[in-house]
Design a protein around this motif. Structure first.
Motif, short mmCIF file in Angstrom:
data_model
loop_
_atom_site.label_atom_id
_atom_site.label_comp_id
_atom_site.label_asym_id
_atom_site.label_seq_id
_atom_site.Cartn_x
_atom_site.Cartn_y
_atom_site.Cartn_z
N VAL A 71 -8.10 -2.81 2.73
CA VAL A 71 -6.95 -2.64 1.82
C VAL A 71 -6.49 -1.17 1.86
O VAL A 71 -5.29 -0.89 1.93
CB VAL A 71 -7.30 -3.08 0.38
CG1 VAL A 71 -6.21 -2.65 -0.60
CG2 VAL A 71 -7.47 -4.59 0.32
N ALA A 72 -7.44 -0.25 1.87
CA ALA A 72 -7.09 1.18 1.93
C ALA A 72 -6.30 1.47 3.20
O ALA A 72 -5.30 2.20 3.18
CB ALA A 72 -8.35 2.03 1.88
N ILE A 73 -6.71 0.88 4.31
CA ILE A 73 -6.00 1.10 5.58
C ILE A 73 -4.57 0.56 5.50
O ILE A 73 -3.62 1.23 5.91
CB ILE A 73 -6.78 0.47 6.76
CG1 ILE A 73 -8.04 1.29 7.02
CG2 ILE A 73 -5.92 0.39 8.03
CD1 ILE A 73 -9.02 0.66 7.98
N THR A 74 -4.41 -0.63 4.93
CA THR A 74 -3.03 -1.18 4.87
C THR A 74 -2.15 -0.33 3.94
O THR A 74 -0.97 -0.19 4.19
CB THR A 74 -2.99 -2.65 4.40
OG1 THR A 74 -3.54 -2.75 3.11
CG2 THR A 74 -3.72 -3.57 5.35
N MET A 75 -2.75 0.23 2.90
CA MET A 75 -1.98 1.12 2.01
C MET A 75 -1.52 2.35 2.81
O MET A 75 -0.37 2.76 2.72
CB MET A 75 -2.85 1.62 0.85
CG MET A 75 -3.30 0.53 -0.10
SD MET A 75 -2.13 0.37 -1.43
CE MET A 75 -2.88 -0.93 -2.39
N ALA A 76 -2.48 2.93 3.56
CA ALA A 76 -2.16 4.12 4.35
C ALA A 76 -1.12 3.80 5.42
O ALA A 76 -0.20 4.58 5.66
CB ALA A 76 -3.43 4.67 4.99
N GLN A 77 -1.26 2.62 6.01
CA GLN A 77 -0.30 2.22 7.05
C GLN A 77 1.11 2.07 6.48
O GLN A 77 2.09 2.21 7.19
CB GLN A 77 -0.74 0.89 7.70
CG GLN A 77 -1.94 1.06 8.65
CD GLN A 77 -2.53 -0.26 9.12
OE1 GLN A 77 -2.40 -1.28 8.44
NE2 GLN A 77 -3.19 -0.25 10.26
N ALA A 78 1.17 1.80 5.17
CA ALA A 78 2.48 1.66 4.54
C ALA A 78 3.01 3.02 4.08
O ALA A 78 4.02 3.11 3.38
CB ALA A 78 2.39 0.70 3.36
N GLY A 79 2.30 4.08 4.45
CA GLY A 79 2.80 5.41 4.15
C GLY A 79 2.32 6.00 2.84
O GLY A 79 2.76 7.08 2.43
#
Ligand SMILES: Nc1ncnc2c1ncn2[C@@H]1O[C@H](COP(=O)(O)OP(=O)(O)O)[C@@H](O)[C@H]1O
Ligand SMILES: [Mg+2]
Length: 259
Positions: A71-79
């Motif tokens: 989840v942290a990675i997808t948040m980061a991927q969303a900027g």
């Protein structure tokens, strides 16, 4: 006759880290499911700012570390500028997941005499753009005291200023008093439930504890949803909105059954 029932604990992630499918295969069905979880969490932001979130579970090996990292990675991927903190001082995994040393980390900050110790000196880059990590650090004999301290709350407050999202991977709520102390001070807690493995009574108790401590429940992640994704990984997100994990919700199919 065995006097103590042996608890089955899976140590795979402690040794080799959590599987980062959202990095390895962002186009997969599972990565899409993690993006749905991200969307659901962002959606909660509408009513109230949600910047500090924790993942916990009733008991160990539910998938907290796997889910929180992805989840942290997808948040980061969303900027979103994101920091992931390993606050499971009993079974830390984050350093293995991102292959960094755990010589210094959260416990270093919490035990430092100088309260002003600069958090940035132990926070590391994860290698994923926008994602910083704070590993657990050396395991202390008194994890409950450290994590339940005001020092910890101040640290989280301070990080809120620097990051868009502060994500904590916490020890299971039924095992760890510090988890119960912390969740009430955060914007939201997400309960990870492992389909088929998490016992209903334990999950109910976990929800009761969260309610007792006035911890806002953001929702549930149903992990290991049957028939979904590859090799048993499959994720569904159930809306909790502070309701218990109950038969009503289950009947409505909110837990893990995909539309
Ligand atoms: N959906 C899943 N399908 C198959 N294995 C999983 C799934 N989620 C987690 N695991 C495995 O279960 C074990 C425990 O997961 P982990 O994320 O470390 O849980 P926790 O942090 O709650 O203890 C690990 O070996 C992990 O790879
Ligand atoms: Mg874990």
């Amino acid at each position: 006759m065995a006097l103590f029932k042996k608890k089955h604990l899976d140590n795979e992630t402690m040794k080799n880290g959590a599987k980062l499918i959202t990095l390895a295969n962002p186009q997969s069905v599972i990565s899409e499911q993690f993006r749905n979880i991200r969307t659901n969490i962002n959606f909660m932001n509408v009513d109230k700012e949600v910047k500090t979130i924790a993942f916990t579970s009733a008991m160990a090996s539910a998938g907290k570390s796997t889910v929180s990292a992805n989840v942290a990675i997808t948040m980061a991927q969303a900027g979103k500028k994101t920091i992931l903190i390993d606050a499971d001082l009993r079974r830390p995994t984050l350093h293995s997941t991102f292959n960094v040393s755990n010589g210094n980390g959260l416990t270093t900050l919490l035990t430092s005499r100088t309260k002003e110790m600069d958090a940035s000196s132990v926070i590391r880059e994860s290698g994923v753009e926008n994602l910083s990590i704070l590993t657990a650090g050396p395991i202390p004999p008194n994890p409950s005291e450290l994590l339940g301290s005001k020092h910890m709350l101040d640290l989280v407050e301070g990080l809120k200023e620097k990051y868009d999202m502060v994500i904590l991977d916490l020890a299971p709520i039924l095992d760890a008093a510090e988890t119960q102390q912390l969740t009430s001070s955060l914007d939201g807690t997400i309960l990870v439930v492992r389909q088929g493995k998490s016992q209903k009574a334990a999950v109910k108790r976990a929800v009761e504890l969260l309610k007792l401590t006035n911890s806002p429940i953001l929702g549930y992640v149903m992990n290991d949803v049957e028939g979904d994704g590859d090799g048993g990984y499959g994720y569904g997100y159930g809306y909790g909105y502070g309701y218990g994990y109950g038969e009503e919700e289950e009947k409505k199919g909110l837990f893990g059954r995909k539309k």
